[in-house]
Design a protein around this motif. Structure first.
Motif, PDB file in Angstrom:
ATOM      1  N   UNK A 165       8.811   7.602   2.998  1.00  0.00           N
ATOM      2  CA  UNK A 165      10.203   6.914   2.695  1.00  0.00           C
ATOM      3  C   UNK A 165      10.390   6.388   1.364  1.00  0.00           C
ATOM      4  N   UNK A 166       9.194   5.737   0.598  1.00  0.00           N
ATOM      5  CA  UNK A 166       9.317   5.535  -0.814  1.00  0.00           C
ATOM      6  C   UNK A 166       9.329   6.681  -1.544  1.00  0.00           C
ATOM      7  N   UNK A 167       8.646   7.709  -1.320  1.00  0.00           N
ATOM      8  CA  UNK A 167       8.377   9.102  -2.147  1.00  0.00           C
ATOM      9  C   UNK A 167       9.941   9.695  -2.069  1.00  0.00           C
ATOM     10  N   UNK A 168      10.482   9.736  -1.005  1.00  0.00           N
ATOM     11  CA  UNK A 168      11.835   9.990  -1.066  1.00  0.00           C
ATOM     12  C   UNK A 168      12.764   9.321  -1.979  1.00  0.00           C
ATOM     13  N   UNK A 169      12.590   7.891  -1.933  1.00  0.00           N
ATOM     14  CA  UNK A 169      13.423   7.238  -2.851  1.00  0.00           C
ATOM     15  C   UNK A 169      13.042   7.218  -4.351  1.00  0.00           C
ATOM     16  N   UNK A 170      11.721   7.427  -4.516  1.00  0.00           N
ATOM     17  CA  UNK A 170      11.278   7.467  -5.963  1.00  0.00           C
ATOM     18  C   UNK A 170      11.927   9.117  -6.483  1.00  0.00           C
ATOM     19  N   UNK A 171      11.991  10.158  -5.730  1.00  0.00           N
ATOM     20  CA  UNK A 171      12.389  11.303  -6.192  1.00  0.00           C
ATOM     21  C   UNK A 171      14.014  11.433  -6.454  1.00  0.00           C
ATOM     22  N   UNK A 172      14.687  10.487  -5.850  1.00  0.00           N
ATOM     23  CA  UNK A 172      15.996  10.342  -5.871  1.00  0.00           C
ATOM     24  C   UNK A 172      16.521   9.351  -7.121  1.00  0.00           C
ATOM     25  N   UNK A 173      15.567   8.772  -7.767  1.00  0.00           N
ATOM     26  CA  UNK A 173      15.770   8.148  -9.251  1.00  0.00           C
ATOM     27  C   UNK A 173      15.943   9.340 -10.340  1.00  0.00           C
ATOM     28  N   UNK A 174      17.078   9.233 -10.926  1.00  0.00           N
ATOM     29  CA  UNK A 174      17.246  10.172 -11.937  1.00  0.00           C
ATOM     30  C   UNK A 174      16.130   9.842 -13.342  1.00  0.00           C
TER      31      UNK A 174
ATOM     32  N   UNK B 123       0.830  -1.111  -0.008  1.00  0.00           N
ATOM     33  CA  UNK B 123      -0.023   0.039  -0.117  1.00  0.00           C
ATOM     34  C   UNK B 123       0.886   1.390  -0.025  1.00  0.00           C
ATOM     35  N   UNK B 124       1.777   1.390   0.749  1.00  0.00           N
ATOM     36  CA  UNK B 124       2.742   2.423   0.768  1.00  0.00           C
ATOM     37  C   UNK B 124       3.384   2.630  -0.441  1.00  0.00           C
ATOM     38  N   UNK B 125       3.832   1.617  -1.087  1.00  0.00           N
ATOM     39  CA  UNK B 125       4.447   1.703  -2.409  1.00  0.00           C
ATOM     40  C   UNK B 125       3.451   2.244  -3.426  1.00  0.00           C
ATOM     41  N   UNK B 126       2.441   1.812  -3.470  1.00  0.00           N
ATOM     42  CA  UNK B 126       1.427   2.217  -4.446  1.00  0.00           C
ATOM     43  C   UNK B 126       1.046   3.793  -4.185  1.00  0.00           C
ATOM     44  N   UNK B 127       0.747   4.032  -3.151  1.00  0.00           N
ATOM     45  CA  UNK B 127       0.495   5.433  -2.586  1.00  0.00           C
ATOM     46  C   UNK B 127       1.705   6.522  -2.983  1.00  0.00           C
ATOM     47  N   UNK B 128       2.879   5.717  -2.971  1.00  0.00           N
ATOM     48  CA  UNK B 128       3.988   6.689  -3.220  1.00  0.00           C
ATOM     49  C   UNK B 128       4.246   7.075  -4.825  1.00  0.00           C
TER      50      UNK B 128
ATOM     51  N   UNK C 187      15.508  -0.221  -3.970  1.00  0.00           N
ATOM     52  CA  UNK C 187      15.895  -1.316  -2.994  1.00  0.00           C
ATOM     53  C   UNK C 187      16.313  -0.931  -1.839  1.00  0.00           C
ATOM     54  N   UNK C 188      17.146   0.145  -1.524  1.00  0.00           N
ATOM     55  CA  UNK C 188      17.397   0.761  -0.208  1.00  0.00           C
ATOM     56  C   UNK C 188      16.338   1.191   0.491  1.00  0.00           C
ATOM     57  N   UNK C 189      15.143   2.025   0.115  1.00  0.00           N
ATOM     58  CA  UNK C 189      14.074   2.258   0.636  1.00  0.00           C
ATOM     59  C   UNK C 189      13.186   1.126   1.085  1.00  0.00           C
ATOM     60  N   UNK C 190      13.345   0.214   0.101  1.00  0.00           N
ATOM     61  CA  UNK C 190      12.365  -0.988   0.443  1.00  0.00           C
ATOM     62  C   UNK C 190      12.953  -1.743   1.636  1.00  0.00           C
ATOM     63  N   UNK C 191      14.200  -1.907   1.770  1.00  0.00           N
ATOM     64  CA  UNK C 191      14.930  -2.451   2.847  1.00  0.00           C
ATOM     65  C   UNK C 191      14.641  -1.778   4.158  1.00  0.00           C
ATOM     66  N   UNK C 192      14.636  -0.370   4.115  1.00  0.00           N
ATOM     67  CA  UNK C 192      14.263   0.397   5.262  1.00  0.00           C
ATOM     68  C   UNK C 192      12.629   0.038   5.730  1.00  0.00           C
ATOM     69  N   UNK C 193      11.918   0.121   4.742  1.00  0.00           N
ATOM     70  CA  UNK C 193      10.336  -0.020   4.952  1.00  0.00           C
ATOM     71  C   UNK C 193      10.322  -1.254   5.513  1.00  0.00           C
TER      72      UNK C 193
END
Length: 290
Positions: free
Chosen positions: A172-181, A82-87, A208-214
């Motif tokens: 957390x996932x949004x932060x990871x997504x926004x860091x992808x070029x 759910x958090x990934x889908x929302x992100x 993957x780093x964000x998913x690991x944290x989550x």
């Protein structure tokens, strides 16, 4: 030497607080796990590994461990998805996304006791919100006893945990997504990749780093859901929602078996550390370049 001394002066107050409030209680708990202390008497006897054997052979502990694993599996699976889908839906920079992010994050700022009391009312079989919804739909007799039925009670509480923390993990996932070029996604699109292909080959590996944290944080949260379960069910009905932390609490403050409770706490720490380590190994967190 002066520079080192000045650095230690800054570190020392926090170090002392950590030692007094965390290190000493942990070591004291480990010591008491080898005694028969009842938490009140000034004297106690050393019992060796007896407390650990008693806890491991306890049917209530085994039930609590199974409930914890069920709770963890349900929460980690549902909350991560759910958090990934929302992100993925709200990771853009549109102005309308800001209030939506705040709306989904809002439950995370509520105290867990408040969340438990709110959802106890929602689940109430007499005057609860869900019961009213079933009545409105003309299905009065079909409404289950959400936290009174031992077959579904643990999953009902897990749903509350997911509701409360999905927005937090979404950030957390949004932060990871926004860091992808964006250039990587554009290059994959030019090569003919569709949305699913881009997500599988570009977005998910870099998340993957964000998913690991989550996943790691959600696992720890699900094992430490004492306040939510204590507020909603206190481990009932018939130990159907008893988890390790509530089991330890009942040992210490209902049975006054502080030695056994300390042994249960030590076992709980080992279990949590092992699960977290296995998750990091499974997700190959040590091979990810940050």
């Amino acid at each position: 030497m002066r520079r080192r001394l000045s650095l230690w002066i800054f570190v020392l107050p926090g170090l002392l607080l950590y030692a007094v409030l965390f290190v000493y209680p942990a070591l004291a708990g480990l010591f008491y796990s080898f005694t028969d202390w009842d938490g009140l008497s000034p004297s106690f006897r050393m019992t060796g590994w007896k407390n650990y054997s008693t806890v491991l052979h306890s049917l209530v502990f085994q039930k609590a461990l199974l409930n914890n694993l069920k709770f963890m599996a349900a929460v980690v699976f549902a909350q991560t998805l759910l958090s990934l889908a929302l992100a993925l839906l709200l990771a853009g920079n549109k102005r309308s996304y800001v209030p939506l992010r705040a709306l989904f994050f809002f439950p995370a700022i509520l105290s867990t006791v408040s969340v438990g009391l709110i959802w106890s009312f929602v689940y109430d079989p007499g005057i609860g919100l869900l019961q009213g919804l079933f009545n409105l739909l003309g299905a009065t007799g079909l409404a289950p006893n959400w936290i009174g039925d031992r077959r579904i009670a643990i999953y009902s509480v897990a749903a509350v945990q997911v509701w409360a923390h999905t927005g937090q993990m979404m950030i957390v996932f949004i932060a990871g997504l926004q860091g992808i070029p964006q250039e990587l996604k554009d290059a994959a699109a030019i090569d003919g990749g569709g949305r699913w292909r881009i997500f599988r080959s570009v977005t998910w590996p870099l998340l993957a780093p964000s998913a690991t944290i989550v996943i790691a944080y959600t696992t720890i949260q699900s094992f430490k859901a004492f306040d939510l379960i204590f507020t909603m069910t206190d481990g009932g009905p018939n130990n159907a929602t008893e988890i390790i932390t509530t089991y330890i609490y009942h040992l210490a403050f209902s049975s006054y078996a502080f030695g056994e409770a300390s042994a249960g706490s030590a076992l709980f720490l080992v279990l949590l550390a092992a699960l977290t380590w296995l998750q990091f190994k499974a997700l190959r967190a040590d091979r990810i370049s940050y």
